[in-house]
Design an enzyme around this catalytic site. Structure first.
Site, short mmCIF file in Angstrom:
data_model
loop_
_atom_site.label_atom_id
_atom_site.label_comp_id
_atom_site.label_asym_id
_atom_site.label_seq_id
_atom_site.Cartn_x
_atom_site.Cartn_y
_atom_site.Cartn_z
N ARG A 235 -38.10 7.37 30.17
CA ARG A 235 -37.19 8.51 30.01
C ARG A 235 -36.83 9.13 31.37
NH1 ARG A 235 -40.18 12.39 26.17
NH2 ARG A 235 -41.86 11.63 27.50
N ASN B 290 -38.29 9.80 23.22
CA ASN B 290 -39.18 8.83 22.60
C ASN B 290 -39.08 8.98 21.09
OD1 ASN B 290 -40.19 7.74 24.96
ND2 ASN B 290 -42.04 8.98 24.97
#
Length: 96
Positions: free
Chosen positions: A24, A42
């Site tokens: 990320r 996520n």
């Protein structure tokens, strides 16, 4: 995106070893560098969801980077769906 007609939005799902490997943060760094807005998140199933909005050519560049991923990742698949752009994003962030 001042009046840019090329503004579009992609909903991207990345699978493989993409959680716990700075995926990320990597996505945020690349997307922000390209001037894209949206987020990386996520998912409970182990994938990472990315919403990226901006010029289509820049989203394609992001996709090329996502297919490689950060050093510790192992990207198996990148799925993309083009969706209608929204006005809700002003930056690219990591969504918890």
């Amino acid at each position: 995106m001042s009046g840019n007609n090329d503004n579009t939005c992609a909903e991207i799902y990345v699978s493989g070893r993409v959680q716990g490997v700075y995926f990320r943060g990597f996505t945020q760094k690349v997307a922000s560098g390209l001037g894209l807005v949206g987020y990386a998140q996520n998912l409970p199933d182990g994938r990472v969801k990315v919403i990226a909005q901006g010029e289509k050519a820049l989203i394609s560049e992001l996709l090329d980077n996502l297919r490689i991923g950060p050093e510790l990742s192992n990207v198996e698949d990148v799925g993309i769906k083009w969706i209608y752009p929204s006005d809700e994003f002003t930056e690219f962030f990591i969504k918890r």
